[in-house]
Structure formats: C-alpha cells, structure tokens
Design an enzyme around this catalytic site. Structure first.
Site, short mmCIF file in Angstrom:
data_model
loop_
_atom_site.label_atom_id
_atom_site.label_comp_id
_atom_site.label_asym_id
_atom_site.label_seq_id
_atom_site.Cartn_x
_atom_site.Cartn_y
_atom_site.Cartn_z
N ASP A 137 -4.29 17.74 9.69
CA ASP A 137 -4.34 17.79 8.22
C ASP A 137 -3.11 17.18 7.55
O ASP A 137 -3.10 17.01 6.32
CB ASP A 137 -4.48 19.25 7.74
CG ASP A 137 -5.89 19.80 7.93
OD1 ASP A 137 -6.82 18.99 8.14
OD2 ASP A 137 -6.05 21.03 7.87
N LYS A 160 -4.51 23.27 0.45
CA LYS A 160 -5.62 22.35 0.74
C LYS A 160 -6.94 23.11 0.71
O LYS A 160 -7.04 24.22 1.21
CB LYS A 160 -5.40 21.72 2.12
CG LYS A 160 -6.49 20.77 2.60
CD LYS A 160 -7.54 21.47 3.47
CE LYS A 160 -6.98 22.14 4.69
NZ LYS A 160 -8.06 22.83 5.49
#
Length: 297
Positions: A143, A16
């Site tokens: 997340d 990410k």
C-alpha cells in the site's frame, strides 16, 4: 496538510479507504493481483522529522502503545532504506503521532512509512530524480506507493500500478474499528471464493448517488474472510448500515476497520457517536481532495 518549519518537516499520513477491492489472481510468488479504488480521509497520523546525530524514533497518541517493536517498525525501515538508497547516514529524529488504529485496514503503517519517506526526502534535500520513492516504498509494503500519492487512485498489480483519479467527488464518511488487529496474511489465507474481474469505472461518478450506485455493483473480496476471522465486523457493519443517512457500509482493506458513506458530515458525526457508544473506535471525516502539498517542501 504538510509543512516545513525551520529544521523540521511535518507530513500527514492519511487514512486509506478501499471503496472496492477485487482479488484477481494469486501469483507464483504468493502475492495477489488486485484491483481497487483508494480514497484517503482527512483523518491522519502525523510524522515529524528533525535533524539528529543518529536515527531516533518515538511515538505518542492514542494508539502509540500498540505499535510493533522497533525492528518491525515500517517507519524505521523506510528511513533506513531511503538512507541506503542515497548513501547518507540515517540521521533524524522521527516522531509519530499515532491517531489511527494498528493493523486495521486503513493503511496506517503504510501511510506512516510513506509520510516518513516524503518527510526525510525533504529534510535531507534529496532531489526527486535521485531515488524512485514508489519503487522504494513497494519494498516496504504493497500500500505504500498509493499512500505516497495520498489522493484518489486506482491500484493494480500487487500495489505498484497507480493511476490517479480526477474529479471523484469528496464525501463524508465514518471510520470504525472494533479494537482487534487483523493481520492481512491471515485474511488472504481464509479467502475461499473465486477470483474477481477488474472493474474500474468507465466514467467517473459526478455525485454521491452515482458513486454509491456503482460501488454496490462491486465489493470487497476480503470482507467475508475477515468476518470469519473477526465476527464482530458483521455486527459493526450492520450498526453502520442502520445509522441515519448511511448510503453504503463496507470493510476497508483486509479489516478490521469499516467505513460508511454519507451525504452530510453531520450524519457521519452522529454515526460515530452511536458506534462509540458500542465501545468501538469511530471517527467522522471527509475524504481528502487531490493535492500534493509535499511538492512545495
């Protein structure tokens, strides 16, 4: 790619990258409201699950030895939460190939948990309507919902508000980490500046030049506190900025990983070599396109 082969399921847990990250407010429960634009690199950890008579976990790969103990492992938490949610026994053998640094701001642990949820949902043949994986994932980490999507998206709230982004141009990038874990809670605790405003693009950039221009008007609000806690980040950012073709260098997430944006993948590979000669972990990758291959699992 994600794949099903016989009785095993393999899912990639992509790195990410926060292209920008604005901290908007601190809630009464201590969590922070955020505004961020996520993209994901093709560089990834790999989760493989197989049927077993109990819940088993093993890891391999360059960063396997730096994983936390089993009781704190997000992968095992994800497996147990999913099994409890659908009332099945968590019978699976899970193998993680750990290619990404730990506690690095690349969403590695969250991406691994998200990939585990996807893989086990396929292995156990759980219908999509039987459980809300996004809600389940939020209970594991902020997340995880975005990592379940693993494609360009805006993220708001504490991570639960996900808005997919279409037509964002893919680009070459270098990811780098100094080899130091930087806990997210410590970085937020060191943050002293004022809160920022929500800053989503009014119109999606159509090329790298336009993307970089807009990103330069935004920032990562956690970069300064991360540098205070881990000063080598500043040196690493300067090194990335000095490499040929670098258009933008920035911290990802709460660090300590940083990224650089390039026009050509060859430039990103050259940058990675320079960073590696400094003794830092560094890899060149392309940002991943918008795709949902697990829908065919």
């Amino acid at each position: 790619m994600n794949a099903r082969s016989g009785e095993s399921v393999t899912v990639q847990a992509r790195a990410k990258i926060n292209l920008y990250l604005h901290v908007l407010a601190r809630r009464k429960d201590g969590y922070h409201e955020l505004d961020s634009l996520f993209v994901f690199g093709e560089l990834a950890d790999v989760i493989q699950v197989k049927p077993a008579r109990s819940l088993r976990f093993k890891s391999k790969g360059p960063f396997a030895e730096r994983l936390p103990d089993d009781q704190d492992n997000l992968i095992l938490r994800a497996a147990q939460l999913l099994a409890d949610a659908v009332e099945v026994k968590p019978d699976a053998a899970i193998t993680l190939t750990k290619n990404l640094p730990v506690a690095a701001g690349l969403g590695g642990g969250s991406a691994d948990a998200a990939a585990t949820l996807r893989a086990l949902a396929a292995l156990w043949k759980i219908p999509p309507e039987a459980v809300d994986l996004t809600l389940l994932g939020l209970g594991i980490g902020a997340d995880v919902p975005a990592c379940l999507l693993s494609e360009p998206c805006y993220v708001g709230g504490i991570g639960e508000r996900i808005d997919p982004v279409t037509d964002l141009p893919a680009f070459p990038t270098v990811l780098a980490n100094p080899g130091m874990a930087l806990p997210t809670v410590s970085v937020f605790g060191a943050r002293k500046q004022k809160y920022s405003k929500r800053s989503r693009f009014r119109r999606m950039p159509t090329n790298i030049d336009e993307l970089v221009s807009r990103l330069k008007n935004r920032r990562n609000d956690l970069q300064s506190p991360a540098i205070k806690l881990c000063p080598v980040i500043a040196d690493m950012l300067q090194t990335i900025e000095s490499t040929d073709g670098c258009r933008l260098a920035r911290l990802s997430g709460s660090g300590a990983s940083c990224f650089g944006i390039y026009r050509e993948i060859a430039e990103a590979h050259q940058a990675a070599q320079i960073l590696q000669r400094r003794g830092w972990w560094a890899e060149a990758t392309m940002t991943a396109s918008a795709e949902r291959p697990w829908e065919n699992l």
